[in-house]
Design a protein around this motif. Structure first.
Motif: not given
Ligand code: FPP
Length: 315
Positions: A82-84, A89-91, A218-220, A229-231, A279-281, A300-302
């Motif tokens: 499902v992730h691929y 689909v995003q591409i 991402g966690r304590p 910076s994204w999540w 990408y995330f930066g 949507f991260a688009l």
């Protein structure tokens, strides 16, 4: 501190795409589809998507479509997931080529991954995780096919993964983690169910992720890492609490993780760069309205113009 090295980052992403025999390319081969999404979205945010051969990319993406199942694979000849499928689909959305998809087959593949309790498995092997709920809901929404799943049950499953600290984990009872929080808040946002989130409680947990160096963890007790910076930031934007962190310090932290000679962004200053952190930066800077970048949609991260095209384009 200096500015964002736009030109160097564009060159870096193109060079990674070309080095198919490098060590990085070989160890990343199984998730090439995700890598392509990270790289191409970065290029689009940097207003340079035309630097790649669009037809070549699209024909490669389509060669990763598994006709039997209807899902997409990480690279040619691998198994669908499902992730691929979301990345593929995003591409296609980035290039405004969703029309070439067999939407019915792709959406049926995703719908078959929903379980009785509303959760989603990642593939036929059955691992369950709220990451997969996000992938399924985001992808089906892009395809205008959310009616193929039981959205109410999907929402209820995500809500069952909410913790007392306001955050979310991989499965019910799982520790709160910023990556999972992005997935759960993003999925709830797309499903129109953000009222299930306690914005002040979650906002407090998220803003506490900012470390002394300005970066987010991402966690304590964990070190800062550019991917958060994204999540973290996208989650704060979705719940309208982004003013609870120091954006200037975060932008400076991301800029300090650039390789100013060869391009690319790393997880923390002076480490080796990779496409994921680049990408995330860039996406984090885009959320903070850094000059010269396209705006990115936090759910949507688009890029926002791509999302507007998906939902508001006249047929
Ligand atoms: C951290 O992973 C990130 C997550 C758990 C979220 C992953 C999200 C998806 C797969 C959904 C698709 C994403 C987008 C942007 C469209 P990690 O393994 O690096 O965590 P760690 O820092 O704790 O090791």
């Amino acid at each position: 501190m200096g500015d964002l090295e736009v030109h160097k980052h564009v060159q870096y992403i193109i060079s990674v795409e070309k080095k198919k025999e490098s060590f990085e390319a070989l160890v990343m081969e199984h998730l090439r589809m995700n890598g392509a999404y990270w790289g191409l979205t970065t290029l689009d945010l940097l207003q340079n998507i035309t630097a790649v051969d669009q037809e070549e990319v699209i024909s490669w993406v389509m060669s990763c479509w598994d006709q039997d199942s209807g899902g997409f694979t990480g690279t040619v000849g691998h198994d669908p997931h499902v992730h691929y499928t979301l990345s593929a689909v995003q591409i296609l959305a980035l290039f405004d080529r969703l029309d070439i998809l067999d939407k019915d087959k792709v959406s049926s593949y995703i719908a078959r991954l929903q379980n009785e309790d509303g959760s989603f498995s990642g593939d036929i092997w059955g691992e369950i995780d709220t990451r997969f709920s996000y992938c399924a809901i985001c992808c089906l929404s892009i395809l205008h096919c959310l009616d193929k799943i039981n959205v109410e049950k999907a929402v209820n499953y995500i809500v069952s993964c909410k913790n007392l600290d306001g955050g979310f984990g991989c499965t019910a009872g799982g520790e709160s983690h910023a990556g999972q929080i992005f997935c759960c808040v993003g999925a709830l946002s797309i499903a129109g169910a953000l009222h299930h989130v306690d914005r002040d409680l979650l906002g407090w947990w998220l803003c506490e992720r900012q470390c002394k160096d300005g970066g987010l963890n991402g966690r304590p007790e964990k070190l800062a890492d550019v991917c958060y910076s994204w999540w973290v930031l996208s989650s704060l934007v979705m719940i309208d609490r982004v003013h609870w962190i120091d954006k200037t310090k975060l932008a400076m932290y991301i800029l300090s993780c650039q390789d100013r000679e060869n391009g690319g962004i790393s997880d923390r200053p002076d480490n080796a760069v990779d496409v994921f952190h680049t990408y995330f930066g860039v996406a984090g800077l885009s959320l903070m309205e850094y000059p010269g970048l396209k705006s990115i949609d936090p759910a949507f991260a688009l890029p926002v113009d791509v999302v507007n095209r998906i939902f508001f384009k006249k047929p």
